[in-house]
Design a protein around this motif. Sequence first.
Motif, mmCIF file in Angstrom:
data_model
loop_
_atom_site.group_PDB
_atom_site.id
_atom_site.type_symbol
_atom_site.label_atom_id
_atom_site.label_comp_id
_atom_site.label_asym_id
_atom_site.label_seq_id
_atom_site.Cartn_x
_atom_site.Cartn_y
_atom_site.Cartn_z
ATOM 1 N N VAL A 30 1.614 -78.113 -33.119
ATOM 2 C CA VAL A 30 0.447 -78.822 -32.565
ATOM 3 C C VAL A 30 -0.847 -78.202 -33.078
ATOM 4 O O VAL A 30 -1.808 -78.911 -33.414
ATOM 5 C CB VAL A 30 0.489 -78.806 -31.021
ATOM 6 N N ALA A 31 -0.877 -76.860 -33.155
ATOM 7 C CA ALA A 31 -2.063 -76.183 -33.692
ATOM 8 C C ALA A 31 -2.297 -76.572 -35.151
ATOM 9 O O ALA A 31 -3.444 -76.790 -35.574
ATOM 10 C CB ALA A 31 -1.893 -74.664 -33.566
ATOM 11 N N LEU A 32 -1.215 -76.684 -35.917
ATOM 12 C CA LEU A 32 -1.337 -77.091 -37.319
ATOM 13 C C LEU A 32 -1.825 -78.535 -37.435
ATOM 14 O O LEU A 32 -2.618 -78.861 -38.327
ATOM 15 C CB LEU A 32 0.005 -76.939 -38.035
ATOM 16 N N LEU A 33 -1.365 -79.407 -36.547
ATOM 17 C CA LEU A 33 -1.851 -80.791 -36.531
ATOM 18 C C LEU A 33 -3.356 -80.835 -36.282
ATOM 19 O O LEU A 33 -4.091 -81.581 -36.941
ATOM 20 C CB LEU A 33 -1.110 -81.603 -35.466
ATOM 21 N N CYS A 34 -3.804 -80.029 -35.326
ATOM 22 C CA CYS A 34 -5.243 -79.956 -35.038
ATOM 23 C C CYS A 34 -6.017 -79.451 -36.260
ATOM 24 O O CYS A 34 -7.086 -79.985 -36.598
ATOM 25 C CB CYS A 34 -5.498 -79.037 -33.844
ATOM 26 N N LEU A 89 8.850 -91.338 -35.840
ATOM 27 C CA LEU A 89 7.598 -91.238 -36.593
ATOM 28 C C LEU A 89 7.240 -92.513 -37.356
ATOM 29 O O LEU A 89 6.072 -92.890 -37.430
ATOM 30 C CB LEU A 89 7.676 -90.066 -37.573
ATOM 31 N N LEU A 90 8.235 -93.172 -37.943
ATOM 32 C CA LEU A 90 7.953 -94.347 -38.767
ATOM 33 C C LEU A 90 7.532 -95.583 -37.968
ATOM 34 O O LEU A 90 6.614 -96.308 -38.399
ATOM 35 C CB LEU A 90 9.171 -94.668 -39.639
ATOM 36 N N VAL A 312 -1.586 -89.841 -36.185
ATOM 37 C CA VAL A 312 -0.930 -88.559 -35.889
ATOM 38 C C VAL A 312 0.458 -88.500 -36.527
ATOM 39 O O VAL A 312 0.862 -87.463 -37.068
ATOM 40 C CB VAL A 312 -0.836 -88.350 -34.356
ATOM 41 N N ALA A 313 1.187 -89.624 -36.502
ATOM 42 C CA ALA A 313 2.523 -89.646 -37.099
ATOM 43 C C ALA A 313 2.458 -89.409 -38.610
ATOM 44 O O ALA A 313 3.296 -88.697 -39.173
ATOM 45 C CB ALA A 313 3.206 -90.981 -36.807
ATOM 46 N N PHE A 316 1.730 -85.753 -39.158
ATOM 47 C CA PHE A 316 2.933 -85.007 -38.782
ATOM 48 C C PHE A 316 3.953 -85.037 -39.925
ATOM 49 O O PHE A 316 4.555 -84.011 -40.271
ATOM 50 C CB PHE A 316 3.539 -85.629 -37.517
ATOM 51 N N ILE A 317 4.148 -86.208 -40.521
ATOM 52 C CA ILE A 317 5.145 -86.361 -41.585
ATOM 53 C C ILE A 317 4.790 -85.498 -42.793
ATOM 54 O O ILE A 317 5.645 -84.778 -43.330
ATOM 55 C CB ILE A 317 5.261 -87.847 -41.995
ATOM 56 N N PHE A 318 3.538 -85.559 -43.249
ATOM 57 C CA PHE A 318 3.150 -84.780 -44.425
ATOM 58 C C PHE A 318 3.223 -83.275 -44.138
ATOM 59 O O PHE A 318 3.626 -82.493 -44.998
ATOM 60 C CB PHE A 318 1.739 -85.169 -44.877
ATOM 61 N N LEU A 319 2.848 -82.873 -42.941
ATOM 62 C CA LEU A 319 2.954 -81.467 -42.555
ATOM 63 C C LEU A 319 4.419 -81.036 -42.524
ATOM 64 O O LEU A 319 4.794 -79.953 -43.017
ATOM 65 C CB LEU A 319 2.310 -81.269 -41.178
ATOM 66 N N TYR A 320 5.248 -81.874 -41.977
ATOM 67 C CA TYR A 320 6.688 -81.652 -41.850
ATOM 68 C C TYR A 320 7.338 -81.492 -43.225
ATOM 69 O O TYR A 320 8.127 -80.562 -43.473
ATOM 70 C CB TYR A 320 7.254 -82.864 -41.113
#
Length: 541
Positions: A30-34, A89-90, A312-313, A316-320
Amino acid sequence: MAIEMSSIVSKLSMLSTSDHASVVSMNLFVALLCACIVLGHLLEENRWMNESITALLIGICTGVVILLFSGGKSSHILVFSEDLFFIYLLPPIIFNAGFQVKKKQFFVNFMTITSFGAIGTLISCVIITTGATFAFKRMDIGPLEIGDYLAIGAIFAATDSVCTLQVLNQDETPLLYSLVFGEGVVNDATSVVLFNAIQSFDLNQLNPSIALHFLGNFLYLFVASTLLGVVTGLLSAYVIKKLYIGRHSTDREVALMMLMAYLSYMLAELTYLSGILTVFFCGIVMSHYTWHNVTQSSRITTKHSFATLSFVAEIFIFLYVGMDALDIEKWKFVSDSPGTSIAASSVLLGLILLGRAAFVFPLSFLSNLTKKSQHQKISFRQQVIIWWAGLMRGAVSMALAYNQFTMSGHTQLRSNAIMITSTITVVLFSTVVFGLLTKPLIRLLLPHPKITSSMTTTESTTPKSFIVPLLGDSRDSEADLEGHEIHRPNSLRALLSTPTHTVHRLWRKFDDSFMRPVFGGRGFVPVEPGSPSERNGNQWG
């Protein structure tokens, strides 16, 4: 008894440790998403960067840090799962794409979009499959069957045009945006349908009957998935219109819209159809009917909510993907022959470039032959941008590769590990390198984008973005062609010469006469006095 108690305490302790590790992982994610959102905002005006690349690079850097702290044992806090991707996510990303799409632009260019997204994907798949078969057999990658080669074609035919869409503006370049956007959605659906069809057939004994059965199954999935999305969207419109839930609770309206949208996707997966196509067309139908049947506050809420979930999705996907790219388990299998993995990645990148060019330019030429007006034709510069937009590969390719070449995210075969690492390499290289060059390329080819707004009829009432006026003019107007009289064709020749306008006029007539009295939507005045649809109809009357 003491031993049993000790065992229970030990298990509880292990469970507690596991729970704590999960909490730590989620906190970090969550911190990385922010961080991705903040950095994406700060780099918004940067000539090279965009939020997708930012999230990917942050994921890679985080993976490196975790790899160092774990002593080279792991690079991620979450294991890439195709179930997580396809189920959670999709759906919000694809649904929001349908919900926000400029319907007029999408359907005006529907034949071109379909030819690029469906026929083009098949052409690309054939070229990639053929090239990979010849190249990989000479490179001694390992035992790959014909089903694996066909799957490779479907995997790398799946594009990711997010980077390009983040740069293009759908109000300044409506034709180009609708083509890139529409092709991306149809391409994803085609790739997934094709991949599932390949997995469901015994391809070791190919013959004409199996080929025809394969084609029939492919077409069935396309048509059935689309119809399921339309039916689910119409059902949501009918229920909300008849019950008028908003007079008691806007929360229920919003919840029902969200759940019905997700239900369409899960029903498609349950019946082995394409959830991508289903939820996309469900989004289109909901924006045309359901959205106009809810209260004013619910319209604002749903529009913001769907856009936010999608945003957000995507991050999230690119971070993942970035964090999973350094998964040490898969790279160990190719550590003894890194040249083979690099060669396989290079071959795949070359085939992607070739496969993309093999259909974009020929199909654009054929599309231009059907256009009479010069401003409706796809210029060579626009063709180059369309070709470039489809060179990036993303999470769909990753998810399909993991589905084909791993078991629950793990693999013990060298050939499978090479295909996974090659997929990771192609995704990273295409997203970062091609993505970084996207902004400069578009600025070079379209130095004055506002000039291109003449490519199609100006849409005074089409949605701008969810940031600008959300009410009234934020949906595609059925009066899009007001001020542009459409003459009724008096001959078959006239009908064929203006098919788009003719179909649009016939659809509006059918929609006004049969659909809206049942399902509501803009302009329809319901029996229920004081409902949002009635006020909306009076507003636009």
